[in-house]
Scaffold this motif. Structure first.
Motif, PDB file in Angstrom:
ATOM      1  N   ALA A   1     -19.242  35.414 -27.559  1.00  0.00           N
ATOM      2  CA  ALA A   1     -19.931  36.043 -28.848  1.00  0.00           C
ATOM      3  C   ALA A   1     -19.531  37.426 -28.709  1.00  0.00           C
ATOM      4  N   ILE A   2     -19.226  37.997 -27.683  1.00  0.00           N
ATOM      5  CA  ILE A   2     -18.529  39.556 -27.831  1.00  0.00           C
ATOM      6  C   ILE A   2     -16.997  39.457 -28.350  1.00  0.00           C
ATOM      7  N   PHE A   3     -16.555  38.395 -28.196  1.00  0.00           N
ATOM      8  CA  PHE A   3     -14.999  38.207 -28.483  1.00  0.00           C
ATOM      9  C   PHE A   3     -14.769  38.035 -30.050  1.00  0.00           C
ATOM     10  N   THR A   4     -15.983  37.408 -30.605  1.00  0.00           N
ATOM     11  CA  THR A   4     -15.724  37.125 -32.142  1.00  0.00           C
ATOM     12  C   THR A   4     -16.613  38.445 -32.761  1.00  0.00           C
ATOM     13  N   SER A   5     -17.114  39.310 -32.192  1.00  0.00           N
ATOM     14  CA  SER A   5     -17.763  40.379 -32.719  1.00  0.00           C
ATOM     15  C   SER A   5     -16.823  41.248 -33.405  1.00  0.00           C
ATOM     16  N   LYS A   6     -17.438  42.164 -34.231  1.00  0.00           N
ATOM     17  CA  LYS A   6     -16.464  43.166 -34.890  1.00  0.00           C
ATOM     18  C   LYS A   6     -16.597  44.495 -33.677  1.00  0.00           C
ATOM     19  N   PRO A   7     -15.073  45.010 -33.843  1.00  0.00           N
ATOM     20  CA  PRO A   7     -14.934  46.084 -32.936  1.00  0.00           C
ATOM     21  C   PRO A   7     -15.815  47.442 -33.297  1.00  0.00           C
ATOM     22  N   ARG A   8     -16.347  48.065 -32.355  1.00  0.00           N
ATOM     23  CA  ARG A   8     -17.260  49.252 -32.590  1.00  0.00           C
ATOM     24  C   ARG A   8     -16.856  50.460 -32.057  1.00  0.00           C
ATOM     25  N   LYS A   9     -16.114  50.363 -31.007  1.00  0.00           N
ATOM     26  CA  LYS A   9     -15.458  51.597 -30.155  1.00  0.00           C
ATOM     27  C   LYS A   9     -13.936  51.966 -30.749  1.00  0.00           C
ATOM     28  N   ASN A  10     -13.616  53.172 -30.468  1.00  0.00           N
ATOM     29  CA  ASN A  10     -12.328  53.586 -30.945  1.00  0.00           C
ATOM     30  C   ASN A  10     -11.786  54.272 -29.596  1.00  0.00           C
ATOM     31  N   ILE A  11     -11.461  53.571 -28.518  1.00  0.00           N
ATOM     32  CA  ILE A  11     -10.877  54.153 -27.553  1.00  0.00           C
ATOM     33  C   ILE A  11      -9.449  53.405 -27.426  1.00  0.00           C
TER      34      ILE A  11
ATOM     35  N   TYR B   1     -24.310  43.363 -15.443  1.00  0.00           N
ATOM     36  CA  TYR B   1     -22.984  43.329 -15.611  1.00  0.00           C
ATOM     37  C   TYR B   1     -22.431  44.269 -17.225  1.00  0.00           C
ATOM     38  N   PHE B   2     -21.301  44.698 -17.088  1.00  0.00           N
ATOM     39  CA  PHE B   2     -20.464  45.420 -18.283  1.00  0.00           C
ATOM     40  C   PHE B   2     -19.609  44.315 -18.709  1.00  0.00           C
ATOM     41  N   PHE B   3     -19.761  44.321 -20.098  1.00  0.00           N
ATOM     42  CA  PHE B   3     -18.726  43.355 -20.709  1.00  0.00           C
ATOM     43  C   PHE B   3     -17.653  44.168 -21.479  1.00  0.00           C
ATOM     44  N   ILE B   4     -16.471  44.211 -21.131  1.00  0.00           N
ATOM     45  CA  ILE B   4     -15.442  45.317 -21.537  1.00  0.00           C
ATOM     46  C   ILE B   4     -14.467  44.104 -22.671  1.00  0.00           C
ATOM     47  N   ASP B   5     -14.727  44.436 -23.947  1.00  0.00           N
ATOM     48  CA  ASP B   5     -13.414  43.626 -24.846  1.00  0.00           C
ATOM     49  C   ASP B   5     -12.592  44.577 -25.212  1.00  0.00           C
ATOM     50  N   TYR B   6     -11.450  44.088 -24.901  1.00  0.00           N
ATOM     51  CA  TYR B   6     -10.207  45.100 -25.408  1.00  0.00           C
ATOM     52  C   TYR B   6      -9.274  44.034 -26.019  1.00  0.00           C
ATOM     53  N   SER B   7      -8.166  44.833 -26.889  1.00  0.00           N
ATOM     54  CA  SER B   7      -7.078  44.194 -27.574  1.00  0.00           C
ATOM     55  C   SER B   7      -5.738  44.756 -27.325  1.00  0.00           C
ATOM     56  N   LEU B   8      -4.648  44.074 -27.286  1.00  0.00           N
ATOM     57  CA  LEU B   8      -3.456  44.422 -27.233  1.00  0.00           C
ATOM     58  C   LEU B   8      -2.630  44.144 -28.351  1.00  0.00           C
TER      59      LEU B   8
ATOM     60  N   PHE C   1       1.823  36.971 -24.848  1.00  0.00           N
ATOM     61  CA  PHE C   1       1.416  37.204 -26.091  1.00  0.00           C
ATOM     62  C   PHE C   1       2.924  37.673 -26.831  1.00  0.00           C
ATOM     63  N   LYS C   2       2.845  37.349 -28.135  1.00  0.00           N
ATOM     64  CA  LYS C   2       3.875  38.108 -28.944  1.00  0.00           C
ATOM     65  C   LYS C   2       3.449  39.239 -29.780  1.00  0.00           C
ATOM     66  N   LYS C   3       2.424  39.036 -30.451  1.00  0.00           N
ATOM     67  CA  LYS C   3       1.964  40.072 -31.437  1.00  0.00           C
ATOM     68  C   LYS C   3       0.496  40.581 -31.049  1.00  0.00           C
ATOM     69  N   ALA C   4      -0.442  39.829 -30.461  1.00  0.00           N
ATOM     70  CA  ALA C   4      -1.722  40.249 -30.642  1.00  0.00           C
ATOM     71  C   ALA C   4      -2.547  39.386 -29.267  1.00  0.00           C
ATOM     72  N   TYR C   5      -3.204  40.341 -28.659  1.00  0.00           N
ATOM     73  CA  TYR C   5      -3.772  39.656 -27.633  1.00  0.00           C
ATOM     74  C   TYR C   5      -5.163  40.256 -27.240  1.00  0.00           C
ATOM     75  N   ARG C   6      -6.404  39.315 -27.045  1.00  0.00           N
ATOM     76  CA  ARG C   6      -7.674  39.761 -26.796  1.00  0.00           C
ATOM     77  C   ARG C   6      -8.346  39.330 -25.722  1.00  0.00           C
ATOM     78  N   ASN C   7      -9.238  40.007 -24.788  1.00  0.00           N
ATOM     79  CA  ASN C   7      -9.720  39.341 -23.786  1.00  0.00           C
ATOM     80  C   ASN C   7     -11.072  40.014 -23.471  1.00  0.00           C
ATOM     81  N   VAL C   8     -11.925  39.532 -22.912  1.00  0.00           N
ATOM     82  CA  VAL C   8     -13.262  40.112 -22.581  1.00  0.00           C
ATOM     83  C   VAL C   8     -13.189  40.107 -20.974  1.00  0.00           C
TER      84      VAL C   8
END
Length: 307
Positions: free
Chosen positions: A164-174, A194-201, A246-253
């Motif tokens: 659910a977090i993976f499909t949500s819109k980004p809210r942070k700007n770190i 727990y803390f759920f940390i959603d990040y992208s590369l 990954f070649k261009k984009a990667y996302r994980n929680v």
């Protein structure tokens, strides 16, 4: 002539008796009282009733039966030594009769305990291998819920929140930019313990990025001297993605046990490449970012399955 015929019939009967003895010579005597069901009776409806067939596992010595639990298994108890088995993965148990038995013999029961649920199933021997269950899926409706103090959130529930977090819109700007790779923390959620940390590369180069390891450290903001700095490495409880490149984009929680730390510390997310001269990406998450973690919204809960 009649005497010879009678003698031949007697010999055939004796041979049949010896074959029957040979066939069941490996069957040990029961140490407990066990019924052998040859003809269905009203009292046996819990085994033969089609509406209750889901509560019964049919086994045969020529078939390995796999039990699939919808959550991770914590304990398996087999009530008889006539069944052998082991846990082959987090949520699968395989069982098999230790030898031949009587057709429709009620062998015993097997108890499977998961993270939050428990189920008991009858095990019945069948002489026909085709009738045995090679795969038996334990349904949610067959299980009973119980409170496990060691599991505050089952893995299945944790995965549902992560998706659910993976499909949500980004809210942070770190974010950070290193070696042609942009890293960004999209969201931080606090759910239960727990803390759920959603990040992208994002890869701006034409070279594929091979992920060697992902590490999370709690370290000092200012590392003046290596001897004075104290770094604590944290182990994620769960990772949504298992992709290694990954070649261009990667996302994980990533899911971490809930923690607090002083303001002079920083939570550092470090992703390193597989090669010796590989690229290393870091993201620094300050304490105030953790304090302002989002909670579960009603909209998110509405998309989650019922546990």
């Amino acid at each position: 002539m009649k005497k010879i015929l009678v003698l031949m019939v007697a010999l055939m009967g004796l041979c049949g008796s010896l074959q029957a003895q040979k066939k069941y010579k490996n069957i040990e005597a029961d140490s407990a009282s066990v019924r052998y069901i040859r003809n269905a009776k009203p009292t046996d409806s819990y085994i033969f009733d089609e509406n209750r067939r889901k509560d019964v596992i049919f086994v045969n010595e020529e078939v390995t039966t796999h039990l699939l639990m919808p959550e991770n298994i914590k304990l398996v108890d087999i009530s008889t030594n006539k069944i052998v088995g082991n846990q082959c993965t987090d949520n699968i148990v395989r069982i098999k009769p230790s030898g031949r038995m009587y057709d429709n013999e009620l062998v015993g029961t097997i108890t499977v305990i998961g993270e939050r649920h428990i189920v008991q199933l009858n095990v019945v021997y069948t002489a026909g291998p085709a009738k045995a269950n090679s795969i038996y899926r334990i349904k949610a409706g067959d299980m009973g819920r119980y409170e496990n103090p060691d599991v505050t959130m089952p893995r299945k529930e944790m995965a549902a929140y992560a998706w659910a977090i993976f499909t949500s819109k980004p809210r942070k700007n770190i974010h950070s930019n290193e070696n042609g790779i942009k890293a960004r923390v999209n969201n931080i959620y606090s759910i239960g313990d727990y803390f759920f940390i959603d990040y992208s590369l994002y890869n701006a180069t034409k070279i594929k990025y091979d992920i060697s390891e992902v590490r999370i450290k709690l370290t000092d903001k200012k590392e003046l001297k290596a001897t004075n700095s104290q770094t604590i490495e944290l182990t994620p409880v769960y990772s949504l993605s298992s992709a290694k490149s990954f070649k261009k984009a990667y996302r994980n929680v990533l899911v971490l046990d809930k923690l607090t730390f002083p303001e002079e510390k920083v939570l550092k997310l470090e992703i390193s490449e597989e090669q010796i001269s590989g690229r290393i990406i870091t993201l620094d998450i300050n304490y105030k970012d953790m304090l302002h973690a989002d909670g579960v919204s009603e909209q998110m809960v509405s998309y989650l399955p019922v546990f």
